[in-house]
Design a protein around this motif. Structure first.
Motif, PDB file in Angstrom:
ATOM      1  N   LEU A 183       0.825  -1.211   0.000  1.00 20.78           N
ATOM      2  CA  LEU A 183       0.000   0.000   0.000  1.00 20.78           C
ATOM      3  C   LEU A 183       0.862   1.265   0.000  1.00 20.78           C
ATOM      4  O   LEU A 183       0.592   2.204  -0.741  1.00 20.78           O
ATOM      5  N   LYS A 184       1.883   1.282   0.819  1.00 23.48           N
ATOM      6  CA  LYS A 184       2.754   2.454   0.891  1.00 23.48           C
ATOM      7  C   LYS A 184       3.493   2.704  -0.425  1.00 23.48           C
ATOM      8  O   LYS A 184       3.893   3.832  -0.715  1.00 23.48           O
ATOM      9  N   LYS A 186       2.192   2.019  -3.469  1.00 20.09           N
ATOM     10  CA  LYS A 186       1.210   2.183  -4.554  1.00 20.09           C
ATOM     11  C   LYS A 186       1.101   0.939  -5.454  1.00 20.09           C
ATOM     12  O   LYS A 186       0.936   1.059  -6.668  1.00 20.09           O
ATOM     13  N   HIS A 189      -4.531  -1.999  -6.417  1.00 13.73           N
ATOM     14  CA  HIS A 189      -5.561  -1.362  -7.240  1.00 13.73           C
ATOM     15  C   HIS A 189      -6.979  -1.661  -6.758  1.00 13.73           C
ATOM     16  O   HIS A 189      -7.895  -0.878  -7.012  1.00 13.73           O
ATOM     17  N   THR A 216      -1.605   5.157   4.475  1.00 12.51           N
ATOM     18  CA  THR A 216      -1.503   5.863   3.202  1.00 12.51           C
ATOM     19  C   THR A 216      -2.483   7.026   3.182  1.00 12.51           C
ATOM     20  O   THR A 216      -3.316   7.171   4.080  1.00 12.51           O
ATOM     21  N   ASP A 217      -2.403   7.857   2.162  1.00 13.67           N
ATOM     22  CA  ASP A 217      -3.282   9.027   2.105  1.00 13.67           C
ATOM     23  C   ASP A 217      -4.685   8.642   1.651  1.00 13.67           C
ATOM     24  O   ASP A 217      -4.874   7.661   0.932  1.00 13.67           O
ATOM     25  N   ASN A 219      -6.654  10.015  -0.411  1.00 11.62           N
ATOM     26  CA  ASN A 219      -6.881  10.135  -1.848  1.00 11.62           C
ATOM     27  C   ASN A 219      -6.607   8.796  -2.543  1.00 11.62           C
ATOM     28  O   ASN A 219      -7.368   8.362  -3.409  1.00 11.62           O
ATOM     29  N   TYR A 220      -5.520   8.154  -2.155  1.00 12.31           N
ATOM     30  CA  TYR A 220      -5.178   6.846  -2.720  1.00 12.31           C
ATOM     31  C   TYR A 220      -6.199   5.796  -2.292  1.00 12.31           C
ATOM     32  O   TYR A 220      -6.635   4.962  -3.095  1.00 12.31           O
ATOM     33  N   LYS A 223      -9.264   6.041  -4.359  1.00  8.66           N
ATOM     34  CA  LYS A 223      -9.044   5.482  -5.699  1.00  8.66           C
ATOM     35  C   LYS A 223      -9.200   3.957  -5.686  1.00  8.66           C
ATOM     36  O   LYS A 223      -9.802   3.368  -6.592  1.00  8.66           O
ATOM     37  N   ILE A 224      -8.650   3.316  -4.658  1.00  5.69           N
ATOM     38  CA  ILE A 224      -8.760   1.857  -4.546  1.00  5.69           C
ATOM     39  C   ILE A 224     -10.225   1.438  -4.426  1.00  5.69           C
ATOM     40  O   ILE A 224     -10.683   0.514  -5.104  1.00  5.69           O
ATOM     41  N   ASN A 227     -12.155   1.991  -7.678  1.00  5.80           N
ATOM     42  CA  ASN A 227     -11.822   1.055  -8.753  1.00  5.80           C
ATOM     43  C   ASN A 227     -12.778  -0.138  -8.815  1.00  5.80           C
ATOM     44  O   ASN A 227     -13.005  -0.693  -9.885  1.00  5.80           O
ATOM     45  N   LEU A 240      -1.765   4.102 -10.265  1.00  4.34           N
ATOM     46  CA  LEU A 240      -0.656   4.997  -9.954  1.00  4.34           C
ATOM     47  C   LEU A 240       0.659   4.276 -10.226  1.00  4.34           C
ATOM     48  O   LEU A 240       0.719   3.053 -10.186  1.00  4.34           O
TER      49      LEU A 240
END
Length: 274
Positions: A183-184, A186, A189, A216-217, A219-220, A223-224, A227, A240
């Protein structure tokens, strides 16, 4: 939310043992915030080989029971396909279900030793127009030893699905640590529960989401989670650039090794002079 990986269908594989268990799993999933679940029963040659017709028939029955019990959850078709040399031929023959009839196919590797033909098979699968999604790589010995092996697979055009239970530590500390690294850096998915029952391996995700916020942030993380919806709606998957993992412990071990060699050499030189 969409659960991308679940063994919720009754009496199909090593997942739910009955419709009663499936209903319990459905209630848990709905309470966790899921409204879609892709059923991914194992497809393992010689062990579990459900036909598409039986898969769709079982899903129809489960969705009818969910509606009757007022469980606000829809089950969609899929499979967790065990990697084998015959996988491309099986796909050509139309024998294997993809994730919600999309080009994405969930593929499981052997836990202890990833075969030498893995990259060739994944390449053939992509040539056929499919998009491999590697199931829970944080559980594979090779990825635990070298997370950058997964980075290489991602750069070749493959995707990654991580298990919620891996993140919360339910599958061991080493798996949890590997999940954190992925995760850290990227290298994730999608997320799925890989639920098998309403008990220990149940369809829970909220604890994993809270843990991911620490690693993690947001925002990421968004996204996950997005998806999953993108996959079932045919939209573009957000990817990413994966980051290279620098193993600090390995570097320190190498440094100590070099230091010790030099130290022994100096001792040997001094003793010879004496």
């Amino acid at each position: 939310m969409v659960d991308l990986h679940s063994h919720i269908l009754p009496e199909i594989d090593d997942g739910s043992k009955s419709m009663e268990e499936t209903l319990k799993m459905g209630r848990i999933a709905a309470s966790q915030g899921f409204n879609k679940i892709i059923a991914t029963p194992h497809y393992i040659e010689g062990e579990y080989t459900i036909t598409k017709d039986k898969l769709l028939e079982t899903i129809k029955r489960v969705n009818a029971c969910f509606q009757k019990e007022n469980i606000k959850l829809e089950v969609l078709p899929g499979a967790e396909v065990y990697l084998s040399p015959s996988l491309p031929a099986k796909l050509k023959a139309g024998e294997i279900s993809t994730l919600n009839n999309s080009p994405y196919i969930l593929i499981e590797f052997p836990m202890r030793d990833i075969p030498v033909y893995t990259e060739d098979i994944l390449y053939e699968v992509r040539l056929l127009g499919y998009k491999p999604v590697i199931a829970h790589p944080e559980r594979y010995s090779k990825v635990m030893e070298d997370p950058n092996y997964l980075k290489s697979l991602i750069e070749q055009g493959n995707y990654v699905q991580i298990n919620s239970m891996s993140i919360t530590g339910g599958l061991g500390e080493r798996v949890k640590k590997t999940a954190q690294i992925l995760l850290k850096h990227k290298m994730v998915h999608f997320i799925g529960t890989d639920a098998h029952s309403p008990r220990a391996r149940s369809p829970k995700i909220q604890g994993a989401i809270e843990q991911m916020k620490k690693w993690t942030d947001e925002n990421y993380l968004e996204k996950i989670l997005k998806n999953g919806y993108n996959l079932i709606s045919g939209e573009e998957i957000i990817v990413l650039e994966p980051l290279i993992y620098q193993n600090r412990n390995a570097f320190l071990a190498k440094f100590r090794s070099i230091f010790n060699i030099k130290k022994r050499k100096n001792i040997w030189t001094s003793s010879n002079r004496a």
